[in-house]
Design a protein around this motif. Sequence first.
Motif, PDB file in Angstrom:
ATOM      1  N   LYS A  46       0.826  -1.261   0.042  1.00  0.00           N
ATOM      2  CA  LYS A  46       0.074   0.062   0.022  1.00  0.00           C
ATOM      3  C   LYS A  46       0.892   1.224  -0.091  1.00  0.00           C
ATOM      4  O   LYS A  46       0.609   2.477  -0.630  1.00  0.00           O
TER       5      LYS A  46
ATOM      6  N   SER B 244      -8.461   1.174 -16.185  1.00  0.00           N
ATOM      7  CA  SER B 244      -9.219  -0.371 -16.511  1.00  0.00           C
ATOM      8  C   SER B 244      -9.793  -0.037 -18.213  1.00  0.00           C
ATOM      9  O   SER B 244     -10.305   1.063 -18.380  1.00  0.00           O
TER      10      SER B 244
ATOM     11  N   VAL C  18      -5.750  -6.180  -4.625  1.00  0.00           N
ATOM     12  CA  VAL C  18      -7.188  -6.127  -4.367  1.00  0.00           C
ATOM     13  C   VAL C  18      -7.293  -6.210  -2.826  1.00  0.00           C
ATOM     14  O   VAL C  18      -6.392  -6.744  -2.030  1.00  0.00           O
ATOM     15  N   GLU C  19      -8.420  -5.793  -2.405  1.00  0.00           N
ATOM     16  CA  GLU C  19      -8.859  -5.915  -1.023  1.00  0.00           C
ATOM     17  C   GLU C  19     -10.385  -5.930  -0.994  1.00  0.00           C
ATOM     18  O   GLU C  19     -11.024  -5.257  -1.575  1.00  0.00           O
TER      19      GLU C  19
ATOM     20  N   PRO D 164      -2.752  -5.289   0.102  1.00  0.00           N
ATOM     21  CA  PRO D 164      -2.101  -3.837   0.239  1.00  0.00           C
ATOM     22  C   PRO D 164      -1.187  -4.173   1.717  1.00  0.00           C
ATOM     23  O   PRO D 164       0.107  -3.409   1.676  1.00  0.00           O
TER      24      PRO D 164
ATOM     25  N   THR E 256      -2.661   3.858  -6.808  1.00  0.00           N
ATOM     26  CA  THR E 256      -3.903   3.787  -6.599  1.00  0.00           C
ATOM     27  C   THR E 256      -4.944   4.294  -7.726  1.00  0.00           C
ATOM     28  O   THR E 256      -6.101   3.927  -7.845  1.00  0.00           O
ATOM     29  N   THR E 257      -4.364   5.167  -8.807  1.00  0.00           N
ATOM     30  CA  THR E 257      -5.077   5.296 -10.117  1.00  0.00           C
ATOM     31  C   THR E 257      -5.000   4.177 -11.025  1.00  0.00           C
ATOM     32  O   THR E 257      -3.762   3.980 -11.571  1.00  0.00           O
TER      33      THR E 257
ATOM     34  N   GLU F 196     -12.040  -6.298  -4.338  1.00  0.00           N
ATOM     35  CA  GLU F 196     -12.176  -5.023  -5.207  1.00  0.00           C
ATOM     36  C   GLU F 196     -10.559  -4.629  -5.677  1.00  0.00           C
ATOM     37  O   GLU F 196      -9.921  -4.862  -4.811  1.00  0.00           O
ATOM     38  N   VAL F 197     -10.441  -4.227  -6.845  1.00  0.00           N
ATOM     39  CA  VAL F 197      -9.056  -3.574  -7.253  1.00  0.00           C
ATOM     40  C   VAL F 197      -8.922  -2.381  -6.533  1.00  0.00           C
ATOM     41  O   VAL F 197      -9.753  -1.443  -6.809  1.00  0.00           O
ATOM     42  N   VAL F 198      -7.531  -2.160  -5.911  1.00  0.00           N
ATOM     43  CA  VAL F 198      -7.494  -1.096  -5.097  1.00  0.00           C
ATOM     44  C   VAL F 198      -6.179  -0.136  -5.722  1.00  0.00           C
ATOM     45  O   VAL F 198      -6.025   0.756  -5.134  1.00  0.00           O
ATOM     46  N   GLY F 199      -5.383  -0.961  -6.594  1.00  0.00           N
ATOM     47  CA  GLY F 199      -4.066  -0.522  -7.183  1.00  0.00           C
ATOM     48  C   GLY F 199      -3.115  -1.619  -8.077  1.00  0.00           C
ATOM     49  O   GLY F 199      -3.682  -2.713  -8.194  1.00  0.00           O
TER      50      GLY F 199
END
Length: 133
Positions: free
Chosen positions: A4, A13, A103-104, A81, A9-10, A107-110
């Motif tokens: 993390k 997709s 993923v967390e 993360p 984080t952007t 969900e994809v977080v980065g």
Amino acid sequence: MQVKDAMSTTVLSIGPAHTLRKAAALMSARRVGAAVVVDPDAEGHGILTERDIMDSLAAGLDPDVERVGAHLTKDLVFAIPTWTLQEAAAAMVRGGFRHLIVVEGGEVVGVLSVRDVVRVWTKSTGRIPAELT
């Protein structure tokens, strides 16, 4: 340090129906080496990397005709993360790839790239951990 602390984080997709040229243009505009491929009709995510595009061009395929869905990687190793950067780097080395989708909670977080890992390590320590050299 943890994933993390280094991941982007952007996340870019794209869909599987994008042409390789469109995907390359989006990746170039965002200055990223990988895009997360989201297909609502498939299980999980995929990833399209610079190497995937390069391989298709080297094979003589037409980037205006070829679709992302035919060139993405589906069998992925996902990071979380809270992994250490050493764990993430080791996973990249074992798998022979340069990007991990983070993923967390499903969900994809980065996205974490080798460049992200090197940037953070060199900024914080001035060196790369000995166990990875």
